[in-house]
Design an enzyme around this catalytic site. Structure first.
Site, PDB file in Angstrom:
ATOM      1  N   ASN A 151      63.388  19.083 -44.246  1.00 37.47           N
ATOM      2  CA  ASN A 151      62.226  19.810 -43.811  1.00 37.47           C
ATOM      3  C   ASN A 151      63.011  21.372 -43.678  1.00 37.47           C
ATOM      4  O   ASN A 151      62.156  22.198 -43.909  1.00 37.47           O
ATOM      5  CB  ASN A 151      61.685  19.425 -42.413  1.00 37.47           C
ATOM      6  CG  ASN A 151      62.857  18.990 -41.423  1.00 37.47           C
ATOM      7  OD1 ASN A 151      63.494  18.309 -41.827  1.00 37.47           O
ATOM      8  ND2 ASN A 151      62.908  19.675 -40.137  1.00 37.47           N
ATOM      9  N   GLN A 179      58.120  15.303 -45.898  1.00 36.12           N
ATOM     10  CA  GLN A 179      58.124  16.548 -46.568  1.00 36.12           C
ATOM     11  C   GLN A 179      57.713  16.372 -47.977  1.00 36.12           C
ATOM     12  O   GLN A 179      57.488  17.124 -48.723  1.00 36.12           O
ATOM     13  CB  GLN A 179      59.249  17.387 -46.573  1.00 36.12           C
ATOM     14  CG  GLN A 179      59.619  17.854 -44.932  1.00 36.12           C
ATOM     15  CD  GLN A 179      58.611  19.254 -44.670  1.00 36.12           C
ATOM     16  OE1 GLN A 179      57.914  19.706 -45.491  1.00 36.12           O
ATOM     17  NE2 GLN A 179      58.358  19.328 -43.279  1.00 36.12           N
ATOM     18  N   SER A 199      53.084  12.021 -42.454  1.00 41.77           N
ATOM     19  CA  SER A 199      52.355  12.698 -41.485  1.00 41.77           C
ATOM     20  C   SER A 199      51.148  13.634 -41.992  1.00 41.77           C
ATOM     21  O   SER A 199      51.303  14.482 -43.158  1.00 41.77           O
ATOM     22  CB  SER A 199      53.418  13.812 -40.857  1.00 41.77           C
ATOM     23  OG  SER A 199      52.614  14.516 -39.920  1.00 41.77           O
ATOM     24  N   GLY A 200      49.842  13.393 -41.652  1.00 40.67           N
ATOM     25  CA  GLY A 200      48.888  13.968 -42.139  1.00 40.67           C
ATOM     26  C   GLY A 200      48.852  15.625 -42.088  1.00 40.67           C
ATOM     27  O   GLY A 200      48.576  16.045 -43.221  1.00 40.67           O
ATOM     28  N   HIS A 201      49.374  15.998 -41.029  1.00 42.42           N
ATOM     29  CA  HIS A 201      49.168  17.613 -40.924  1.00 42.42           C
ATOM     30  C   HIS A 201      50.178  18.380 -41.847  1.00 42.42           C
ATOM     31  O   HIS A 201      50.194  19.456 -41.996  1.00 42.42           O
ATOM     32  CB  HIS A 201      49.422  18.084 -39.436  1.00 42.42           C
ATOM     33  CG  HIS A 201      50.846  17.921 -39.060  1.00 42.42           C
ATOM     34  ND1 HIS A 201      51.384  19.052 -38.869  1.00 42.42           N
ATOM     35  CD2 HIS A 201      51.608  16.966 -38.221  1.00 42.42           C
ATOM     36  CE1 HIS A 201      52.693  18.906 -38.111  1.00 42.42           C
ATOM     37  NE2 HIS A 201      52.366  17.403 -38.258  1.00 42.42           N
ATOM     38  N   THR A 237      42.636   2.270 -30.185  1.00 44.34           N
ATOM     39  CA  THR A 237      41.565   2.773 -30.744  1.00 44.34           C
ATOM     40  C   THR A 237      41.853   3.750 -32.140  1.00 44.34           C
ATOM     41  O   THR A 237      42.655   4.541 -31.876  1.00 44.34           O
ATOM     42  CB  THR A 237      40.430   3.276 -29.862  1.00 44.34           C
ATOM     43  OG1 THR A 237      40.121   2.228 -29.165  1.00 44.34           O
ATOM     44  CG2 THR A 237      39.094   3.471 -30.947  1.00 44.34           C
ATOM     45  N   CYS A 325      59.789  22.097 -34.681  1.00 46.38           N
ATOM     46  CA  CYS A 325      60.399  21.240 -33.151  1.00 46.38           C
ATOM     47  C   CYS A 325      61.414  21.946 -32.375  1.00 46.38           C
ATOM     48  O   CYS A 325      61.624  21.678 -31.360  1.00 46.38           O
ATOM     49  CB  CYS A 325      60.599  19.843 -33.583  1.00 46.38           C
ATOM     50  SG  CYS A 325      59.596  19.283 -34.616  1.00 46.38           S
TER      51      CYS A 325
HETATM   52  N1  PLP Z   1      60.038  14.293 -40.175  1.00 45.80           N
HETATM   53  C1  PLP Z   1      59.978  15.356 -40.970  1.00 45.80           C
HETATM   54  C2  PLP Z   1      60.949  15.567 -42.146  1.00 45.80           C
HETATM   55  C3  PLP Z   1      59.410  16.540 -40.528  1.00 45.80           C
HETATM   56  O1  PLP Z   1      59.462  17.621 -41.185  1.00 45.80           O
HETATM   57  C4  PLP Z   1      58.403  16.544 -39.211  1.00 45.80           C
HETATM   58  C5  PLP Z   1      57.596  17.326 -38.816  1.00 45.80           C
HETATM   59  O2  PLP Z   1      58.110  18.472 -38.482  1.00 45.80           O
HETATM   60  C6  PLP Z   1      58.364  15.052 -38.671  1.00 45.80           C
HETATM   61  C7  PLP Z   1      59.244  14.197 -39.292  1.00 45.80           C
HETATM   62  C8  PLP Z   1      57.543  14.890 -37.467  1.00 45.80           C
HETATM   63  O3  PLP Z   1      55.954  14.798 -38.204  1.00 45.80           O
HETATM   64  P1  PLP Z   1      54.995  14.612 -36.861  1.00 45.80           P
HETATM   65  O4  PLP Z   1      54.716  16.215 -36.667  1.00 45.80           O
HETATM   66  O5  PLP Z   1      53.970  14.117 -37.520  1.00 45.80           O
HETATM   67  O6  PLP Z   1      55.306  13.833 -35.646  1.00 45.80           O
END
Ligand code: PLP
Length: 396
Positions: A151, A179, A199-201, A237, A325
């Site tokens: 990432n 990613q 991950s959707g977002h 749910t 994060c």
């Molecule tokens: N793994 C990677 C490589 C990511 O870039 C991220 C988000 O920054 C995640 C996991 C975590 O994703 P989520 O925000 O859906 O928990």
């Protein structure tokens, strides 16, 4: 002021077609898919369709998809669920030093509970040695967990070759493919993957929805106990609007993969070449060729990355210093540190993550504002004024 969003590795905007697909499931089709009456029945097919859309993108069966709340949950389920299910077979896990915290922290959690974890080191490009991976496998190894693409730097791991090693040694393979989705072809059969998190977002679906691919027949202990949703593997749910959005985003990702990633690569290369031509003593962090098409991580000698980001933000440009994060953790990126990058360059690392809404005009605007920002910060930096001739030639 013109606003430019170039932090698509942190999150992406919900795509209009995804939002359109979701809205009816907030309004008229609000039923719980586990209910037996008409309101539940009429949304059951939407759940099935979304599962099929995700499975089609990954080249697997719909029954092999578990919907979750995010990739952090998917990674936790894959790692802790494997550890618990296979603890009678062994207690050794192999991962890399540059994984996302949602992989590294479950591994640390398991270490406190008697598991052994090998963190494979990486080279200056963020790549690990496949021979080291193979040499690390023992009789007690129950899981290999390596990300598809990083990432922070965009470095892409060779999943097909890793899959061949895992199969040869009959070790389960999990990959955090967050990613890679929508940016690279992701095929769980071709790569021989047992568990894969998305991950959707990160690719045009909303926040709060993710999925875990679990190869048929893979024993996994659930993390969330409760109702019978997801065949008892993940109670709770269903977040139906989110799941419908995830399915639609997967359909779009499959349809647009080739043209979309080529477009991103062209834009990213324009940005990269423009910056390298205009700013002396800066370097690209990440693999020169095995890299996500949208990602550009750069370091500028003598200055702090945070300062560059602040000045960019004041001019409407959103970029980041690495993992969103970790952005409030005031610590150097564990990814950049693991790559052995000189501490001064590590401190100045910033990341641009391009997305489908970025244009050539965005890139050119950034190219017009970034060089003066870097020069202004260098003019204020004691390190710049004290630089030695050898330092001044680094990566110039
Ligand atoms: N793994 C990677 C490589 C990511 O870039 C991220 C988000 O920054 C995640 C996991 C975590 O994703 P989520 O925000 O859906 O928990």
């Amino acid at each position: 002021m013109k606003r430019i969003y170039m932090d698509n590795n942190a999150t992406t905007a919900v795509r209009p077609a995804v939002l359109e697909a979701m809205l009816p499931y907030y309004r008229e089709h609000f039923g719980n898919p586990s209910s037996l009456h008409w309101a539940g029945r009429e949304v059951g097919s939407a759940l099935d369709q979304a599962r099929r859309q995700v499975a089609d993108l990954l080249n697997c069966e719909p029954a092999e998809i578990i919907f979750t709340s995010c990739a952090s949950e998917s990674n936790n389920l894959a790692i802790k669920g494997t550890a618990e299910a296979l603890q009678s077979r062994g207690n050794h896990i192999i991962t890399t030093a540059v994984e996302h915290p949602s992989v590294l922290n479950p591994c640390k959690y398991l270490e406190k509970r008697g598991f052994e974890v090998t963190y494979l080191p990486v080279d200056g490009y963020g790549m690990f040695d496949l021979r080291q991976l193979e040499a690390a496998i023992t009789e007690r190894t129950i899981l290999i967990s390596v990300m598809w693409a990083n990432n922070e730097t965009g470095t892409v791991f060779p999943l097909q070759e890793i899959g061949a090693i895992a199969r040869r040694h009959k070790v389960r393979l999990h990959t955090d493919a967050v990613q890679a989705i929508g940016r690279l072809p992701v095929d769980v059969q071709a790569a021989g993957i047992d568990l894969l998190a998305i991950s959707g977002h990160k690719f045009g679906a909303p926040k709060g929805v993710g999925a875990l691919y679990v190869r048929r027949g893979t024993k996994l202990t659930a993390l969330i106990h409760g109702g019978h949703q997801e065949l008892g593997r993940r109670a709770g749910t269903h977040n139906l609007p989110g799941i419908v959005g995830l399915g639609k985003a997967c359909e779009l990702a499959a349809a647009e993969l080739e043209t979309g990633s080529e477009r991103l690569r062209t834009l990213r290369d324009r940005l990269e070449q423009g910056i390298l031509a205009a700013i002396p003593e800066c370097q690209v962090n990440g693999h020169p060729s095995q890299r996500l098409p949208n990602t550009l991580n750069l370091s500028f000698a003598y200055i702090e990355g945070e300062a560059v980001l602040l000045f960019l933000d004041m001019q409407g440009v959103a970029a980041s210093s690495g993992s969103a994060c970790m952005s409030d953790a005031f610590s150097q990126s564990h990814v950049i540190s693991a790559m052995g990058i000189d501490p001064m360059m590590a401190n100045s690392a910033i990341r641009f993550g391009l997305g489908p809404d970025n244009t050539e005009a965005d890139v050119d605007h950034l190219l017009s504002i970034l060089p003066p920002i870097v020069q202004k910060l260098r003019d204020m930096s004691p390190f710049y004024h004290e630089r030695t001739p050898s330092r001044a030639t680094v990566n110039s």
